[in-house]
Write a protein that holds these residues in place. Sequence first.
Motif, PDB file in Angstrom:
ATOM      1  N   HIS A   3      79.299 -37.107   9.216  1.00 18.61           N
ATOM      2  CA  HIS A   3      79.347 -37.850   7.959  1.00 18.61           C
ATOM      3  C   HIS A   3      79.801 -39.288   8.178  1.00 18.61           C
ATOM      4  CE1 HIS A   3      78.482 -34.523   5.300  1.00 18.61           C
ATOM      5  NE2 HIS A   3      79.227 -33.778   6.077  1.00 18.61           N
ATOM      6  N   GLN A   4      80.210 -39.619   9.398  1.00 16.05           N
ATOM      7  CA  GLN A   4      80.669 -40.965   9.677  1.00 16.05           C
ATOM      8  C   GLN A   4      79.511 -41.944   9.852  1.00 16.05           C
ATOM      9  OE1 GLN A   4      83.108 -40.289  13.078  1.00 16.05           O
ATOM     10  NE2 GLN A   4      84.828 -39.562  11.871  1.00 16.05           N
ATOM     11  N   GLN A   5      78.314 -41.459  10.080  1.00 17.01           N
ATOM     12  CA  GLN A   5      77.171 -42.351  10.231  1.00 17.01           C
ATOM     13  C   GLN A   5      76.743 -42.856   8.857  1.00 17.01           C
ATOM     14  OE1 GLN A   5      74.570 -39.801  12.542  1.00 17.01           O
ATOM     15  NE2 GLN A   5      74.922 -41.146  14.299  1.00 17.01           N
ATOM     16  N   ARG A  23      67.894 -37.690   0.287  1.00 18.72           N
ATOM     17  CA  ARG A  23      67.531 -37.062   1.566  1.00 18.72           C
ATOM     18  C   ARG A  23      68.535 -37.408   2.662  1.00 18.72           C
ATOM     19  NH1 ARG A  23      65.667 -35.388  -1.966  1.00 18.72           N
ATOM     20  NH2 ARG A  23      63.560 -34.815  -2.488  1.00 18.72           N
ATOM     21  N   LEU A  24      68.988 -38.645   2.676  1.00 15.29           N
ATOM     22  CA  LEU A  24      69.987 -39.042   3.669  1.00 15.29           C
ATOM     23  C   LEU A  24      71.287 -38.275   3.472  1.00 15.29           C
ATOM     24  CD1 LEU A  24      69.332 -42.899   3.735  1.00 15.29           C
ATOM     25  CD2 LEU A  24      68.913 -41.276   5.613  1.00 15.29           C
ATOM     26  N   LEU A  25      71.671 -38.056   2.236  1.00 18.29           N
ATOM     27  CA  LEU A  25      72.873 -37.265   1.957  1.00 18.29           C
ATOM     28  C   LEU A  25      72.692 -35.831   2.452  1.00 18.29           C
ATOM     29  CD1 LEU A  25      73.747 -38.589  -1.601  1.00 18.29           C
ATOM     30  CD2 LEU A  25      75.035 -38.995   0.518  1.00 18.29           C
ATOM     31  N   GLU A  26      71.514 -35.270   2.207  1.00 15.61           N
ATOM     32  CA  GLU A  26      71.217 -33.917   2.690  1.00 15.61           C
ATOM     33  C   GLU A  26      71.294 -33.845   4.211  1.00 15.61           C
ATOM     34  OE1 GLU A  26      67.383 -32.895   1.104  1.00 15.61           O
ATOM     35  OE2 GLU A  26      68.134 -32.838  -0.969  1.00 15.61           O
ATOM     36  N   ALA A  27      70.959 -34.937   4.881  1.00 13.29           N
ATOM     37  CA  ALA A  27      70.975 -34.985   6.344  1.00 13.29           C
ATOM     38  C   ALA A  27      72.368 -35.269   6.903  1.00 13.29           C
ATOM     39  CB  ALA A  27      69.987 -36.046   6.845  1.00 13.29           C
ATOM     40  N   GLY A  28      73.345 -35.514   6.028  1.00 15.39           N
ATOM     41  CA  GLY A  28      74.715 -35.690   6.474  1.00 15.39           C
ATOM     42  C   GLY A  28      75.205 -37.109   6.604  1.00 15.39           C
ATOM     43  N   TYR A  29      74.420 -38.058   6.165  1.00 15.55           N
ATOM     44  CA  TYR A  29      74.835 -39.455   6.239  1.00 15.55           C
ATOM     45  C   TYR A  29      75.762 -39.832   5.085  1.00 15.55           C
ATOM     46  CZ  TYR A  29      71.293 -40.609   9.724  1.00 15.55           C
ATOM     47  OH  TYR A  29      70.545 -40.682  10.867  1.00 15.55           O
ATOM     48  N   HIS A  30      76.552 -40.863   5.317  1.00 17.54           N
ATOM     49  CA  HIS A  30      77.210 -41.603   4.236  1.00 17.54           C
ATOM     50  C   HIS A  30      76.207 -42.690   3.883  1.00 17.54           C
ATOM     51  CE1 HIS A  30      80.279 -43.655   1.875  1.00 17.54           C
ATOM     52  NE2 HIS A  30      79.732 -44.765   2.360  1.00 17.54           N
ATOM     53  N   VAL A  31      76.028 -42.975   2.599  1.00 17.11           N
ATOM     54  CA  VAL A  31      75.042 -43.966   2.179  1.00 17.11           C
ATOM     55  C   VAL A  31      75.719 -45.082   1.399  1.00 17.11           C
ATOM     56  CG1 VAL A  31      72.933 -44.380   0.845  1.00 17.11           C
ATOM     57  CG2 VAL A  31      73.224 -42.215   2.072  1.00 17.11           C
ATOM     58  N   ARG A  80      79.546 -51.081   8.282  1.00 18.08           N
ATOM     59  CA  ARG A  80      78.906 -51.032   9.593  1.00 18.08           C
ATOM     60  C   ARG A  80      77.788 -49.984   9.657  1.00 18.08           C
ATOM     61  NH1 ARG A  80      80.932 -54.846  12.021  1.00 18.08           N
ATOM     62  NH2 ARG A  80      80.775 -54.349  14.209  1.00 18.08           N
ATOM     63  N   PRO A  81      76.747 -50.132   8.833  1.00 21.76           N
ATOM     64  CA  PRO A  81      75.668 -49.146   8.828  1.00 21.76           C
ATOM     65  C   PRO A  81      74.941 -49.059  10.168  1.00 21.76           C
ATOM     66  CG  PRO A  81      75.023 -51.092   7.587  1.00 21.76           C
ATOM     67  CD  PRO A  81      76.471 -51.258   7.938  1.00 21.76           C
ATOM     68  N   VAL A  82      74.499 -47.839  10.511  1.00 23.18           N
ATOM     69  CA  VAL A  82      73.734 -47.634  11.743  1.00 23.18           C
ATOM     70  C   VAL A  82      72.253 -47.921  11.511  1.00 23.18           C
ATOM     71  CG1 VAL A  82      75.357 -45.979  12.719  1.00 23.18           C
ATOM     72  CG2 VAL A  82      73.441 -45.154  11.331  1.00 23.18           C
ATOM     73  N   SER A  83      71.850 -47.925  10.234  1.00 20.04           N
ATOM     74  CA  SER A  83      70.463 -48.230   9.906  1.00 20.04           C
ATOM     75  C   SER A  83      70.379 -48.782   8.490  1.00 20.04           C
ATOM     76  CB  SER A  83      69.570 -46.998  10.050  1.00 20.04           C
ATOM     77  OG  SER A  83      69.999 -45.983   9.176  1.00 20.04           O
TER      78      SER A  83
END
Length: 98
Positions: A3-5, A23-31, A80-83
């Motif tokens: 969840h840190q990404q 979808r990003l939330l479902e994949a485990g990202y923080h948005v 600091r987003p990764v994408s």
Amino acid sequence: MTHQQTCLVTGAAGLIGSHLTERLLEAGYHVVAVDNLNDYYDVHQKRSNIAGFRNDSRVTFSEIDIRDREAIDELFATHRPVSVAHLAAMANVRYSIG
């Protein structure tokens, strides 16, 4: 994936941006979701699009205009987003100049 990404989504209140955020939330990202919620399109629809994740602890919603360089720089420095998914756009070019 942890969840840190963090992913930054511009235009997050739009149809595509809101679905991508989900979808990003479902994949485990923080948005970090960004939208200026301007009234060129129905603001009620935009608010409806983000209602499902607006209060999710994994989402940071910022109602800013991406043309505000200082605000965007601050978002990048803080989160600091990764994408980045850049989906923000003005429907009329004339409005985008300013």
